[in-house]
Design an enzyme around this catalytic site. Structure first.
Site, short mmCIF file in Angstrom:
data_model
loop_
_atom_site.label_atom_id
_atom_site.label_comp_id
_atom_site.label_asym_id
_atom_site.label_seq_id
_atom_site.Cartn_x
_atom_site.Cartn_y
_atom_site.Cartn_z
N LYS A 1 0.86 -1.18 0.00
CA LYS A 1 0.00 0.00 0.00
C LYS A 1 0.90 1.23 0.00
O LYS A 1 1.68 1.45 0.93
CB LYS A 1 -0.89 -0.01 1.24
CG LYS A 1 -1.76 1.25 1.33
CD LYS A 1 -2.79 1.15 2.43
CE LYS A 1 -3.63 2.41 2.47
NZ LYS A 1 -4.67 2.34 3.51
N LYS B 1 -2.08 -1.55 -3.84
CA LYS B 1 -2.94 -0.37 -3.80
C LYS B 1 -2.10 0.90 -3.91
O LYS B 1 -1.12 1.01 -3.19
CB LYS B 1 -3.68 -0.39 -2.45
CG LYS B 1 -4.54 0.81 -2.21
CD LYS B 1 -5.22 0.68 -0.88
CE LYS B 1 -6.05 1.91 -0.64
NZ LYS B 1 -6.62 1.93 0.67
#
Ligand code: PBG
Length: 323
Positions: free
Chosen positions: A194, A247
């Site tokens: 992320k 992400k």
């Protein structure tokens, strides 16, 4: 010429026959924003077509999506400022609306796959994913809060937790907490790689969860790093993550591909709020064909190696896929 690639492109029938990547509703997880109260519906201004919904309306939305063929949902709470504190206390209060609604959703739609978000930021008066002390985000103390939060969510009957906080060691810690409490069947879809990204802006508008000071660079990854994603993935894999997530998605297709090649577990990609907002804005200005750009983007995420796509386009894309 004995090699003419155009031969396989000359009609719709041939093109369809040789198509390598095909999107289906099974690929999608639809993120939803939950409001407290009833009969509440407010559009996220930076995400046209995406609404924060109270429980009653969310149940209807899930029912509609299930009929279309969307089976996975990731529910995020919109928490009023008055409920926030430095320890994210409401995140594990079984009387809090988020946990009550999760229970209700699973009671009404046991067939739906519900993922929850494990991170402190929606409930934190600091707007950070971990406990803040003297301007620092504490790692190991935060794990304890995340464990309590995950357990409270597990008790509602949800299927999978989605730790999105990027604290070190959280997958192993959460796996142990779940197992010790009889929740060995609850899966972990870990936000593995992320990145500290500008593309989360609209999501933070939706939840009103932007950090009150600083940024998230001491826990989320540096967008310039690729090897480090393999390290994060190795740790999450070893600690027991069932699904590894990348992400955002579109600016990180190389990372999706790396994880897909190196780890024998399903790979998820989160097509985040800013990626949705960009396409919607350009579509509204008439600068591109929104539907085609949406399908092309989703296809590219799957082609890169994502088995699962979390996307605000889930419903719209499924509408098109179903024809
Ligand atoms: C919070 C969280 C974020 C998103 C999902 N969980 C934002 C953040 O880390 O600041 C972003 C999702 C999106 O932008 O669509 N832990």
């Amino acid at each position: 010429m004995n090699r003419r690639p155009r031969r396989n492109r000359q009609s719709t029938a041939i093109r369809d026959m040789v198509q390598e990547t095909i999107l289906t509703a099974d690929d999608f997880i639809f993120p939803l924003f939950l409001l407290e109260g009833s009969n509440q519906k407010t559009e996220v201004s930076s995400m046209p077509g995406i609404f924060r919904l109270s429980e009653d309306l969310m149940l209807k939305e899930i029912e509609e999506c299930l009929k279309l063929g969307i089976k996975g949902f990731d529910v995020f709470p919109v928490v009023d400022e008055k409920h926030k504190d430095s320890m994210a206390t409401k995140s594990h209060d079984s009387e809090f609306f988020y946990l009550k609604t999760l229970k209700k959703i699973k009671e009404e739609f046991p067939e739906a796959m519900i993922v929850t978000d494990v991170a402190m930021d929606p409930y934190s008066s600091d707007g950070h994913d971990g406990i803040v002390k003297n301007g620092e985000i504490l790692n190991d103390k935060t794990l304890e809060v995340l464990g309590t939060m995950a357990l409270a969510q597990a008790e509602t009957g949800i299927d999978m937790i989605g730790p999105s906080d990027m604290m070190d060691g959280r997958v192993g810690y959460l796996r142990q907490v779940l197992d010790e409490n009889g929740f060995e069947k609850i899966g972990i879809m870990s936000y593995t790689a992320k990145y500290a990204s500008a593309f989360y802006g609209p999501f933070r508008d939706a939840l009103d969860s932007a950090p009150k000071f600083g940024d998230k660079k001491t826990y989320q990854m540096n967008p310039s790093n690729r090897d480090e994603a393999l390290l994060e993935a190795q740790l999450d894999f070893d600690e027991g993550a069932d699904i590894l997530m990348v992400k955002p998605a579109l600016a990180y297709l190389d990372i999706i591909s790396d994880l897909k090649e190196n780890f024998p577990v399903p790979i998820a990609a989160y097509n985040v709020s800013g990626e949705y907002a960009m396409l919607k804005a350009a579509d509204q200005k008439g600068w591109l064909d929104g539907e085609q750009a949406m399908m092309e983007s989703l296809l590219s995420i799957k082609r890169a190696g994502a088995d699962i796509i979390l996307t605000y386009f889930a419903k719209e894309a499924t509408g098109l896929i179903n024809g």
